[in-house]
Design an enzyme around this catalytic site. Structure first.
Site, mmCIF file in Angstrom:
data_model
loop_
_atom_site.group_PDB
_atom_site.id
_atom_site.type_symbol
_atom_site.label_atom_id
_atom_site.label_comp_id
_atom_site.label_asym_id
_atom_site.label_seq_id
_atom_site.Cartn_x
_atom_site.Cartn_y
_atom_site.Cartn_z
ATOM 1 N N HIS A 65 23.105 3.713 -24.042
ATOM 2 C CA HIS A 65 22.890 3.205 -25.404
ATOM 3 C C HIS A 65 21.414 3.174 -25.790
ATOM 4 O O HIS A 65 21.080 3.037 -26.967
ATOM 5 C CB HIS A 65 23.529 1.815 -25.580
ATOM 6 C CG HIS A 65 22.773 0.685 -24.956
ATOM 7 N ND1 HIS A 65 23.117 0.131 -23.741
ATOM 8 C CD2 HIS A 65 21.695 -0.008 -25.380
ATOM 9 C CE1 HIS A 65 22.296 -0.851 -23.460
ATOM 10 N NE2 HIS A 65 21.414 -0.949 -24.437
ATOM 11 N N ASP A 110 27.994 3.299 -19.410
ATOM 12 C CA ASP A 110 26.720 3.165 -20.113
ATOM 13 C C ASP A 110 25.572 3.546 -19.175
ATOM 14 O O ASP A 110 24.845 2.693 -18.653
ATOM 15 C CB ASP A 110 26.579 1.723 -20.603
ATOM 16 C CG ASP A 110 25.407 1.521 -21.550
ATOM 17 O OD1 ASP A 110 24.842 2.528 -22.014
ATOM 18 O OD2 ASP A 110 25.072 0.350 -21.817
ATOM 19 N N SER A 204 17.471 -4.037 -22.086
ATOM 20 C CA SER A 204 18.510 -3.017 -21.961
ATOM 21 C C SER A 204 18.002 -1.792 -21.203
ATOM 22 O O SER A 204 16.873 -1.355 -21.390
ATOM 23 C CB SER A 204 18.996 -2.572 -23.346
ATOM 24 O OG SER A 204 19.854 -3.518 -23.905
#
Length: 248
Positions: A65, A110, A204
């Site tokens: 992502h 992911d 992230s």
């Protein structure tokens, strides 16, 4: 920003700061200069957007992502220092590979790999991460590092932060997120210590390592930020074959 609005809602990034010192993760502290030699900052149009880890001299491991829907020509990787504003090495991104089964709506699989245009000079303070040879069990001590927000909403710290966490079982993770529409998969790993300790936007893609410095997770998603819900990571052990096939 790299993260689209939907992903911003679903993805977490470590670290809530205290009102007295917004440069410190709650329950954590500033990293020393060479403490996390594998840590990198993904820059999008010159601004930090995600963390990542050095796989080898030309390859970076991070979350899908962080790069999905973006142009590699607008990305660089900065490394070799714990401060975001330090004038240090920066490497243009040549290309990236996202897992074929990455689902941005369910936020599963992911994981992504970035290839650099030129090799990193590996040395003291700049080293490749070690990948796991065994799976991670509940109750293990793990450490997260990153430049995520120190409050939500709020600003990113200049100093790299780290925090010690505990892994929990998938069953406990599913139970805690029972009101969420996001599935918890066996290819994911969860952590939870206490409310006020966790990830936030900017962490992230960053590495979660075990007590031996082996990367076991990649920051993926959760409920922002440090509200007492488990943080969810891509389980690196589940993707060793994929990493091997796509890193060269």
């Amino acid at each position: 920003m790299i993260l689209k609005y939907l992903i911003f809602l679903s993805c977490i990034v470590y670290a809530l700061g205290s009102s007295n010192d917004d440069t410190r993760v709650i329950g954590g502290q500033n990293a020393s200069l060479n403490q996390f030699p594998y840590q990198v900052s993904l820059r999008y149009k010159g601004t930090h957007s995600c963390g990542g880890s050095i796989l080898d001299s030309k390859t970076i491991l991070l979350a899908a992502h962080c790069v999905a829907g973006s142009s590699s020509s607008l990305m660089t990787i900065r490394l070799g220092h714990t401060q975001l504003n330090a004038q240090t090495e920066e490497y243009p991104v040549k290309s990236f590979t996202i897992h074929d089964d990455y689902d941005p709506f369910k936020v599963i699989n992911d994981i992504a790999i970035i290839k650099l245009t030129q090799p990193i000079l590996l040395r003291d303070g700049v080293q490749a991460i070690t990948l796991p040879q065994k799976d991670t069990l509940p109750g293990e001590d793990v450490t997260l590092s990153g430049w995520g927000l120190t409050s939500y909403p709020g600003g990113k710290p200049n100093d790299l932060q780290f925090i010690n966490l505990k892994t929990i079982s998938l069953e406990d993770c599913v139970h805690a997120h029972n009101a969420s529409k996001q599935p918890i998969m066996e290819t994911e790993l969860c952590t939870l210590t206490t409310k006020g300790e966790g990830a936030c936007q900017g962490d992230s893609g960053g590495p979660l390592v075990d007590s031996n410095g082996v990367q076991v997770g990649i920051v993926s998603w959760g409920k922002p930020c440090a509200l007492g819900y488990p943080d969810v990571f891509t389980r690196v052990y589940s993707f060793l074959t994929w990493i091997k096939q796509n890193r060269h």
